[in-house]
Design an enzyme around this catalytic site. Structure first.
Site, PDB file in Angstrom:
ATOM      1  N   ASP A  44      -5.711   6.052 -10.804  1.00 36.21           N
ATOM      2  CA  ASP A  44      -7.100   5.551  -9.845  1.00 36.21           C
ATOM      3  C   ASP A  44      -6.933   5.916  -8.490  1.00 36.21           C
ATOM      4  OD1 ASP A  44      -5.420   3.379  -9.473  1.00 36.21           O
ATOM      5  OD2 ASP A  44      -7.121   1.817 -10.479  1.00 36.21           O
ATOM      6  N   SER A  45      -6.301   6.456  -7.894  1.00 35.89           N
ATOM      7  CA  SER A  45      -5.159   6.368  -6.466  1.00 35.89           C
ATOM      8  C   SER A  45      -6.614   8.190  -5.910  1.00 35.89           C
ATOM      9  CB  SER A  45      -3.765   6.753  -5.893  1.00 35.89           C
ATOM     10  OG  SER A  45      -3.264   6.901  -7.047  1.00 35.89           O
ATOM     11  N   ASP A  83      -5.265   5.942 -15.928  1.00 36.74           N
ATOM     12  CA  ASP A  83      -5.463   4.244 -15.113  1.00 36.74           C
ATOM     13  C   ASP A  83      -6.846   3.952 -15.848  1.00 36.74           C
ATOM     14  OD1 ASP A  83      -3.398   3.360 -13.884  1.00 36.74           O
ATOM     15  OD2 ASP A  83      -4.024   4.000 -11.149  1.00 36.74           O
ATOM     16  N   LYS A 112      -3.297   2.965 -18.284  1.00 36.56           N
ATOM     17  CA  LYS A 112      -2.408   2.066 -17.567  1.00 36.56           C
ATOM     18  C   LYS A 112      -3.384   1.219 -17.048  1.00 36.56           C
ATOM     19  CE  LYS A 112      -0.260   2.529 -13.154  1.00 36.56           C
ATOM     20  NZ  LYS A 112      -1.411   1.793 -12.367  1.00 36.56           N
ATOM     21  N   GLU A 114      -4.285  -3.043 -14.899  1.00 37.47           N
ATOM     22  CA  GLU A 114      -4.038  -3.918 -14.172  1.00 37.47           C
ATOM     23  C   GLU A 114      -4.250  -5.424 -14.840  1.00 37.47           C
ATOM     24  OE1 GLU A 114      -5.667  -3.395 -10.331  1.00 37.47           O
ATOM     25  OE2 GLU A 114      -4.773  -0.999 -10.036  1.00 37.47           O
ATOM     26  N   GLU A 180       4.303  -3.087  -8.620  1.00 41.56           N
ATOM     27  CA  GLU A 180       4.556  -2.685  -7.156  1.00 41.56           C
ATOM     28  C   GLU A 180       4.355  -3.202  -6.693  1.00 41.56           C
ATOM     29  OE1 GLU A 180       0.695   0.553  -4.818  1.00 41.56           O
ATOM     30  OE2 GLU A 180       0.584  -0.254  -6.887  1.00 41.56           O
TER      31      GLU A 180
END
Length: 275
Positions: A44-45, A83, A112, A114, A180
């Site tokens: 999602d970057s 993501d 993925k 978080e 990260e």
């Protein structure tokens, strides 16, 4: 044949380092495929490096599906992970609905998420339903307004919680974990404790593998790269130089030439123009 989560697990068990790279479109996926990158992350970057947003928060599920679909089309061997964006897995029901869309509409092989212990039940349920899940701890960009953009878990209590979160994700069925911006000694300790592969970004060399952002690795943005990134090429400057040359050729009349043009029978042209 595509690489599977079992192949990634086997890499850890055999001591083979795992290279992971972000990809956001068909050309980048195809290039990474030719370079034999085994695992691609549609992060999602993309909200920042592709769409120009300040954070990942504006990224929608539709954005992820559109980009992930292009990446899947551009690759045939890499394991493609996508993501789930901000608050699309806030509840178990949300997570299942979001996972269904991304897996079915984009065709990725894993997702993925978080978070740590708090999302353990969601990770467990998704894996029970056949969705391979990668965890993400340390600096979790979707929570950057709470955490800040800095190295995480430097103090003993925070480091202990990170270890607990990592073990909880493993126990819930996650097939791998991204760490990260975590101190290198802590990341190495987590990697040694976990059976699943640990992929670092700004977490030192003690992880099982590394993930880098496409634009950082290739130098597509001017200025200093993030500390955790290594610039392997300065493609941004090369692109700018090529574009300036193009603009100059158009202005001077040097482009296009006969080599870039097509001819026409003079009689046909005369008839077309009523001559």
């Amino acid at each position: 044949m595509r690489i599977t989560v079992f192949d990634i697990q086997a890499m850890k068990e055999s001591g083979q380092r795992i290279a992971m790279l972000t990809a956001y479109d068909h050309p980048s996926a195809a290039l990474a495929e030719r370079a034999e990158v085994p695992m691609l992350l549609v992060g999602d970057s993309l909200g920042m490096v592709v769409h120009g947003a300040d954070t990942t928060l504006p990224v929608t599920l539709d954005d992820m599906i559109r980009h992930a679909r292009a990446v899947v089309r551009g690759s045939s061997r890499a394991l493609v992970v996508a993501d789930l964006p901000f608050l699309t897995y806030a509840t178990e029901g949300d997570a299942i609905a979001s996972a269904r869309r991304v897996m079915q509409e984009a065709g990725v092989q894993a997702l993925k998420l978080e978070g740590g212990i708090s999302i353990g039940p969601t990770v467990r349920r998704l894996t029970e339903l056949g969705v391979p899940v990668m965890g993400h701890l340390g600096l979790t960009p979707q929570a950057q307004h709470t955490l800040g953009l800095r190295v995480q878990a430097r103090q003993a209590e925070a480091a202990r919680r990170l270890v607990e979160d990592a073990l909880a994700l493993q126990d819930a069925g996650a097939f791998a974990l991204v760490l990260e911006l975590v101190p290198a000694p802590l990341a190495a300790a987590v990697t040694q404790r976990l059976r699943i592969p640990v992929i670092g970004i700004g977490a030192g060399a003690g992880c099982d593998g590394q993930v880098q952002v496409w634009h950082d690795l290739l130098g597509l943005f001017p200025g200093k790269s993030p500390r955790h990134a290594k610039r392997y090429a300065d493609i941004g400057s090369a692109i700018e130089e090529a574009l300036r040359a193009y603009v100059g050729d158009v202005r001077s009349g040097a482009f296009p030439t006969a080599a870039q043009s097509s001819g026409m029978d003079p009689e046909e042209l005369s008839r077309a123009l009523g001559g």
